[in-house]
Design an enzyme around this catalytic site. Structure first.
Site, mmCIF file in Angstrom:
data_model
loop_
_atom_site.group_PDB
_atom_site.id
_atom_site.type_symbol
_atom_site.label_atom_id
_atom_site.label_comp_id
_atom_site.label_asym_id
_atom_site.label_seq_id
_atom_site.Cartn_x
_atom_site.Cartn_y
_atom_site.Cartn_z
ATOM 1 C CG HIS A 117 38.170 38.494 38.262
ATOM 2 N ND1 HIS A 117 38.559 40.314 38.860
ATOM 3 C CD2 HIS A 117 37.850 38.965 37.051
ATOM 4 C CE1 HIS A 117 39.031 40.386 37.464
ATOM 5 N NE2 HIS A 117 38.802 40.268 37.063
ATOM 6 C CG HIS A 144 37.124 36.600 33.228
ATOM 7 N ND1 HIS A 144 36.575 37.581 32.466
ATOM 8 C CD2 HIS A 144 38.176 37.083 33.240
ATOM 9 C CE1 HIS A 144 37.263 38.569 33.147
ATOM 10 N NE2 HIS A 144 38.183 38.647 33.542
#
Length: 163
Positions: A115, A117
């Site tokens: 992922h 941010h």
């Protein structure tokens, strides 16, 4: 914390890991404040935001970390992160934005589904960098450069290192 085991080297990751929170979010099985999605990625609000508007961009397919990404995965997720950063800039008007990715427990990765941010920055927002900069001796920098450039000659820059 999701504790999924990555596939063996050379083996493709499954589309979905059964105990992965982010796989469940991507599939729509658990709630999340999703505001962007395409065929390859989903973006949603971080539940523990560092700043107002902090969100995450994840691949729909289970990918553990940067080393598990294919070139195609990397292209899709970066394009989605750029689109999300544009939405953040247009709608939240931050002074800047950080794109941050952690790989491995030693780098503070706590969800083992790749992922990025997207963290809006609002000037003096009190968010500190997670690292302290050190001035490394020139010999250490050059040693690392030699190791890196020898390991990937096809990707090496044509310019010589500064003297």
């Amino acid at each position: 914390m999701d504790t999924v085991n990555p596939p063996a080297p050379g083996q493709p990751a499954p589309e979905r890991m059964p105990d992965c929170t982010f796989c469940s979010i991507a599939a729509g099985d658990i709630p999340a404040l999703r505001f962007y999605e395409d065929d390859h990625a989903v973006a949603f609000m971080d539940r523990l935001p560092m700043t107002v508007g902090h969100c995450l961009v994840i691949p729909r397919r289970h990918v553990t970390d940067v080393w598990d990404l294919t070139d195609e995965d990397a292209a899709h997720i970066m394009q989605a992160a750029r689109r999300v950063a544009e939405l953040v800039r247009e709608r939240l008007a931050p002074a800047g934005v950080n794109l941050l990715n952690n790989n491995g427990a030693a780098a503070d990765q706590t969800q083992f589904h790749f992922h990025i941010h997207v963290i809006p920055r609002y000037g003096r927002d009190r968010l500190l960098h997670p690292w302290e900069r050190l001035f490394a001796p020139a010999g250490e920098i050059e040693s690392a450069y030699r190791k890196l450039s020898a390991a990937a000659p096809e990707a090496r820059a044509t310019a010589a290192p500064p003297s």
